[in-house]
Structures are given as C-alpha cells and as structure tokens.
Scaffold this motif. Sequence first.
Motif, PDB file in Angstrom:
ATOM      1  N   LEU A  68       4.008  71.557  55.342  1.00 30.29           N
ATOM      2  CA  LEU A  68       4.076  70.204  54.790  1.00 30.29           C
ATOM      3  C   LEU A  68       5.161  69.481  55.574  1.00 30.29           C
ATOM      4  N   ALA A  69       4.827  68.335  56.177  1.00 33.02           N
ATOM      5  CA  ALA A  69       5.774  67.634  57.052  1.00 33.02           C
ATOM      6  C   ALA A  69       5.793  66.141  56.747  1.00 33.02           C
ATOM      7  N   ARG A  70       6.888  65.523  57.115  1.00 31.42           N
ATOM      8  CA  ARG A  70       6.993  64.069  56.945  1.00 31.42           C
ATOM      9  C   ARG A  70       6.073  63.385  57.959  1.00 31.42           C
ATOM     10  N   ARG A  71       5.252  62.471  57.464  1.00 29.89           N
ATOM     11  CA  ARG A  71       4.260  61.823  58.337  1.00 29.89           C
ATOM     12  C   ARG A  71       4.937  61.015  59.434  1.00 29.89           C
ATOM     13  N   ASP A  72       6.041  60.332  59.128  1.00 28.99           N
ATOM     14  CA  ASP A  72       6.694  59.519  60.155  1.00 28.99           C
ATOM     15  C   ASP A  72       7.214  60.381  61.300  1.00 28.99           C
ATOM     16  N   VAL A  73       7.627  61.608  60.994  1.00 25.22           N
ATOM     17  CA  VAL A  73       8.090  62.516  62.049  1.00 25.22           C
ATOM     18  C   VAL A  73       6.907  62.970  62.900  1.00 25.22           C
ATOM     19  N   LEU A  74       5.798  63.320  62.267  1.00 24.20           N
ATOM     20  CA  LEU A  74       4.604  63.718  63.013  1.00 24.20           C
ATOM     21  C   LEU A  74       4.152  62.603  63.942  1.00 24.20           C
ATOM     22  N   VAL A  75       4.193  61.372  63.454  1.00 25.37           N
ATOM     23  CA  VAL A  75       3.787  60.220  64.270  1.00 25.37           C
ATOM     24  C   VAL A  75       4.766  60.011  65.419  1.00 25.37           C
TER      25      VAL A  75
END
Length: 255
Positions: A169-176
């Motif tokens: 589970l990861a922060r979406r803004d970091v993935l982007v």
Amino acid sequence: MTYPSVSVVIPTYNRAIFLGAAVASIRAQTYPCTEILIIDDGSTDDTTQVVKELGSGINYIWQTNAGPAAARNLGISRASGDLVAFLDTDDRWMPDKIALQVEILKREPSIALVSADMAIEDETGILCVPSNFARRNLQMFFKALDGRAIPNAPSMMLKINFINTSTVLARRDVLVSMKGFDTRLRFGEDLELWLRIAAKHGVACIPTVQEIRVEHAHNVTKSIEPMLIGYVRLAEVIREWASEQMKDWGFNANS
C-alpha cells in the motif's frame, strides 16, 4: 480525523479463474477500499465476462498486451484514491490488511510504502509456506520495528527482496512522482520501483501475514530462463540511477 481513500489496482492477463477470490478479499476488508481497477493486459480468455459477473464497483480497463509494469502504471494513472494498493489476480488479502497499513501511514508521514508478510499456497489450496518472513528469518526484525521505517531499507532490499507486490500500500502522489514502474523491465520491475521509493522515503513492514500468494504452473516467475535474463536487465537499470547511492548502501555498483 481524515480517513484516506484507497484504490486497488489489479493487473491481469488470462487469469479469469482467480479474479473472483481476489475481488472478494478486497470487498471483505475491514477498511473499505474506494475503488477497484482491473487492468486487463490483453487477455484472450473469458476475463471480460467474469468481470461483468463480479457486479458493480469495478472499473474494468482493457489494454493491448504491454506487460505488468504498463498495466499497473495505467491503474495508477486512473486511480483516484489517496493511497494505492496492488493485488495480483492469483493472490488474496486477509481482512485487516488495509486497515493495519493505513494506520501506519497516518501515524508516520515520512513513510510512503507499507508492505506485509505473506503465506504461499499451491493451486490445490495446500499451505506450502506459512510465513515468508519466518522462512527468511525476518519476522522478529519487523516485529521489533513495530511499523517504524526500516533502517537503510535500500541495502536490505538489495540483499533480500522482502516486498511482495500484492502486499504493498503506497501513497499515490509518491507513485506518480516516481513515474511508476519501469516499462523496460518484464521481471523485477516491482523491486526496482520499491528501491527508488526507499531511496527517498520511509518504507515499513507489517510482521504478520496479510496476503496469500497462490503458486501454480502459470506463475510468470516459473519461467526460469527469461527471468534470469530479466534480472540482468534489472541490475543494469538500477545501476543507471543508483550507482553513487549504492556506495552508501554498502554495495559496489561495478561488482
């Protein structure tokens, strides 16, 4: 108190038989997920029909076959949640997985990614590995950390790949910001992304089993020769961006 929303990305390719159990495990979460995105990477089986039978609340997206990295990236780009979880078609979650991970991410703002332990079953449902962490002698280490960031996580990840994608589970803004998975890679694309995240952000692990992985004859990692070739390419890609950092991690990038 703010409760972050969670999007779940399921990449799939000719795995229709497993979809029902995977989706059911998402719907059984004690912390409800906002959306389920099934990214069909060009399946030729009855995946489309099976998805229709799974009912409402699923965003089904078909793409021409481009590999798991491209499929997951498409899912990230379409996700609306604050957090993104990944679940491979032939895996399933324990009911408290998302709730436990959200609690860590709310408590520790510096942590961008939380994974967990997994168990492994064969295709007949027989439990083969009760705990991947116990098998790798990592269980007590993660238990002692109690959800805090792993010290020098990149170094540890290069020694032991302890993050299974279906536990993430990861922060979406970091993935982007990381531009997602490297589509040049067909093997190890997940490890490469987790390593890039760990080089800049905190990474944590839940020490208990929160995912069941099913190993069967069609698992992509059963293809030994292309897997070995793929990991050579993985090493090359990591050296492209981490040759200097690897020295701090205790590795010689040229070895």
